[in-house]
Design a protein around this motif. Structure first.
Motif, mmCIF file in Angstrom:
data_model
loop_
_atom_site.group_PDB
_atom_site.id
_atom_site.type_symbol
_atom_site.label_atom_id
_atom_site.label_comp_id
_atom_site.label_asym_id
_atom_site.label_seq_id
_atom_site.Cartn_x
_atom_site.Cartn_y
_atom_site.Cartn_z
ATOM 1 N N GLU A 269 -32.149 -31.149 15.763
ATOM 2 C CA GLU A 269 -31.371 -30.262 14.897
ATOM 3 C C GLU A 269 -30.083 -29.790 15.559
ATOM 4 O O GLU A 269 -29.175 -29.296 14.876
ATOM 5 C CB GLU A 269 -32.211 -29.058 14.464
ATOM 6 N N ASP A 272 -27.137 -31.221 14.011
ATOM 7 C CA ASP A 272 -26.652 -30.727 12.722
ATOM 8 C C ASP A 272 -25.245 -30.156 12.846
ATOM 9 O O ASP A 272 -24.494 -30.095 11.868
ATOM 10 C CB ASP A 272 -27.595 -29.654 12.171
ATOM 11 N N SER A 273 -24.902 -29.727 14.056
ATOM 12 C CA SER A 273 -23.545 -29.268 14.338
ATOM 13 C C SER A 273 -22.638 -30.487 14.507
ATOM 14 O O SER A 273 -22.815 -31.289 15.429
ATOM 15 C CB SER A 273 -23.514 -28.423 15.613
ATOM 16 N N ARG A 274 -21.696 -30.628 13.616
ATOM 17 C CA ARG A 274 -20.771 -31.766 13.688
ATOM 18 C C ARG A 274 -19.991 -31.748 14.996
ATOM 19 O O ARG A 274 -19.785 -32.799 15.632
ATOM 20 C CB ARG A 274 -19.812 -31.723 12.505
ATOM 21 N N LEU A 275 -19.571 -30.562 15.437
ATOM 22 C CA LEU A 275 -18.806 -30.469 16.669
ATOM 23 C C LEU A 275 -19.651 -30.901 17.869
ATOM 24 O O LEU A 275 -19.172 -31.631 18.742
ATOM 25 C CB LEU A 275 -18.298 -29.041 16.862
ATOM 26 N N PHE A 276 -20.910 -30.470 17.915
ATOM 27 C CA PHE A 276 -21.793 -30.854 19.016
ATOM 28 C C PHE A 276 -21.953 -32.370 19.062
ATOM 29 O O PHE A 276 -21.894 -32.988 20.133
ATOM 30 C CB PHE A 276 -23.151 -30.176 18.845
ATOM 31 N N THR A 277 -22.143 -32.980 17.901
ATOM 32 C CA THR A 277 -22.306 -34.433 17.839
ATOM 33 C C THR A 277 -21.046 -35.151 18.307
ATOM 34 O O THR A 277 -21.110 -36.077 19.131
ATOM 35 C CB THR A 277 -22.642 -34.864 16.403
ATOM 36 N N ALA A 395 -20.554 -25.049 20.751
ATOM 37 C CA ALA A 395 -20.835 -25.622 19.437
ATOM 38 C C ALA A 395 -22.195 -25.206 18.891
ATOM 39 O O ALA A 395 -22.510 -25.491 17.736
ATOM 40 C CB ALA A 395 -20.767 -27.148 19.510
ATOM 41 N N VAL A 396 -23.025 -24.574 19.726
ATOM 42 C CA VAL A 396 -24.357 -24.167 19.289
ATOM 43 C C VAL A 396 -24.538 -22.679 19.550
ATOM 44 O O VAL A 396 -23.739 -22.045 20.243
ATOM 45 C CB VAL A 396 -25.455 -24.966 20.032
ATOM 46 N N ASP A 397 -25.596 -22.114 18.978
ATOM 47 C CA ASP A 397 -25.920 -20.722 19.215
ATOM 48 C C ASP A 397 -26.101 -20.482 20.710
ATOM 49 O O ASP A 397 -26.618 -21.331 21.434
ATOM 50 C CB ASP A 397 -27.220 -20.369 18.467
ATOM 51 N N VAL A 473 -19.674 -18.875 17.019
ATOM 52 C CA VAL A 473 -21.104 -19.034 16.805
ATOM 53 C C VAL A 473 -21.770 -17.696 17.019
ATOM 54 O O VAL A 473 -21.607 -17.069 18.059
ATOM 55 C CB VAL A 473 -21.701 -20.072 17.781
#
Length: 506
Positions: A269, A272-277, A395-397, A473
């Motif tokens: 999951e 799910d973050s486009r930036l992380f991907t 890019a994530v919590d 975030v």
């Protein structure tokens, strides 16, 4: 009998200015620095290892990749083990394991034993690498954590800078086996300091459930694809196809297991973050190129340009010096202007440095041919690496910063693993040709063009898909407590002075 008070301070409240605080930083820095140093010096020693053991190019590839394979496959599991069973305990086990495997590398009678010992080294590295930062995060008072991480990063940078010089000196002097023997006394010192001065800590909420099947599948998938790419250099056989197909199927099985696991090693999951991907894809392109450059460069410098191991080891010292001096400023600049420009300009400048390396050939001059390439390459890495890691974490919590850092680190190492396996095949170098200056020079030029292409592709992806400003975030309550598992305390809204720049290049 009354219990005697412990001489080791409790976790979570240690101050950096204290004597024990300095010991904790030293232990963490020496432990991680040992792994960084090993990765640097082995590349310098590859031509001498090949000559001494009569190894083929494929064997030299596996000398690098056996370590990367187990490290990339198990590094996330290593962090989880520390959280559950005690970060100090797993760190010390990793340090001792790494030392024992290093000693086995040093006495290896042949290349087969050396490759097996390198794989064992990777297991030790997977245990100690995430633990080094976790010790700092869990031990120090929140007000001192950033400063402790800064000190850790600085000492690690010194190890990285010293590594090529020390490796070249050892290979030129007592011999390549000493680059592995050096780890034994360092590991003994790290274990002693850790046991005497570092408090134990663990995640009391950890369930003890580990994604062992995911870790095994990841390692087997990477191993199958790596073997196929490496063996294909000697000709595409049925065994190569079987290994490639098996690796891809195991990779598919890994994704399925992670989707269904209640405690996945790789929480899907996150993507799910486009930036992380996107930024992890940029990481793959960048670190595949870096690993390819550093693998081929030492062979080119020693076999074609005629540099000694010592000179070739320190030839690219300007890269490390530039990063040590200016990475923090690059991180601050990216905070002000957003990640898109640094993540676009950095790989493009690196690609320019790689193209300048095409000037390195027979009779190359260090000042006219090597130094300009090193400076341009170092400027590009300085612009790129710190913003790359900060963007991944932002890019994530904040609560998931630790696992995000681990995923990015694993992606970088897996990219390096596959690059070292694939590039000699793509460049047309195999067998004993790494000893032939003409063959090496031709393959080096092809490999550098491929690496420059990977960097340009990473830059174009960043330009197209990374936003000008990283999204804010929202942090969950008590999120800062979770940041300390495997990564520096990162808050997208606040700067973390001295945070490490990310997976070590090369």
């Amino acid at each position: 009998m009354e219990k005697q008070p412990s001489r080791i301070p409790s976790a979570g409240g240690l101050r950096l200015a204290s004597r024990q605080g300095r010991w904790v930083v030293l232990a963490a820095a020496l432990g991680s620095g040992m792994a960084m140093l090993d990765g640097t010096v082995v590349n310098v020693a590859l031509p001498r290892i090949g000559a001494d053991l009569g190894a083929s190019l494929a064997a030299l590839q596996w000398t690098v990749n056996a370590y990367l394979l187990t490290l990339a496959g198990l590094i996330l599991l290593g962090g989880s083990l520390g959280d559950r069973y005690g970060r100090r305990r797993i760190f010390v086990i990793g340090v001792c394991w790494f030392a024992a495997a290093s000693a086995l590398c040093a006495v290896a009678p042949g290349v087969g034993v050396l490759i097996a010992a390198r794989a064992l080294q990777g297991i030790g590295g997977a245990l100690l690498t995430p633990g080094s930062l976790a010790l700092l995060q869990a031990t120090f008072h929140p007000d001192d954590r950033s400063a402790a991480v800064g000190a850790w990063s600085g000492l690690g940078g010194v190890a990285t800078a010293v590594g090529p010089f020390l490796g070249g000196w050892l290979v030129d002097g007592p011999g390549w086996r000493w680059i592995f023997l050096l780890n034994v006394p360092v590991a003994a010192a790290v274990a002693l300091v850790t046991l005497r001065h570092v408090p134990e800590s663990r995640d009391e909420q950890a369930t003890g459930d580990f994604d062992v099947s995911g870790a095994v599948l990841a390692a087997l998938a990477l191993g199958g694809v790596t073997y196929a790419l490496t063996a294909a250099g000697g000709g595409v056989s049925a065994g190569v196809w079987v290994s490639a197909v098996a690796g891809l199927l195991l990779g598919w099985a890994f994704v399925r297991v992670e989707q269904r696991s209640p405690q996945p090693m790789l929480p899907l999951e996150l993507f799910d973050s486009r930036l992380f991907t996107v930024v992890n894809l940029v990481t793959v392109g960048v670190y595949a190129a870096l690993s390819g450059v550093f693998f081929f460069l030492q062979v080119q410098l020693q076999t074609v340009a005629g540099f000694t191991p010592l000179v070739s080891g320190v030839a690219f010292a300007p890269v490390t010096l530039l990063m040590l001096l200016f990475s923090a400023r690059a991180g601050r600049l990216a905070t002000r202007i957003g990640p898109r420009l640094p993540l676009t300009a950095g790989p493009l400048v690196c690609a320019g440095g790689v193209l300048l390396m095409l000037r390195i050939g027979e009779g190359a001059s260090y000042w006219a041919d090597v130094l300009p390439a090193a400076v341009v390459f170092g400027v590009g890495l300085t612009l790129l690496v710190a913003p790359l890691t900060a963007t991944v974490l932002g890019a994530v919590d904040v609560r998931r910063a630790g696992i995000a850092s681990g995923v990015n680190n694993a992606a970088a190492r897996a990219a390096g693993l596959l690059a070292v396996a694939a590039l000699p095949l793509l460049a047309g170098l195999s067998g004993e040709q790494y000893r032939n200056p003409t063959a090496v020079n031709s393959s080096f030029r092809t490999a550098m063009l491929i690496c420059a292409g990977l960097l340009v592709a990473a830059a174009l992806l960043a330009a197209a898909a990374v936003p000008g400003r990283a999204p804010e975030v929202e942090a969950e309550p008590d999120a800062s407590w979770y940041c300390g598992t495997t990564a520096p305390p990162v808050d997208p809204g606040h700067e973390c002075p001295g945070s490490p720049a990310g997976p070590e290049p090369g």
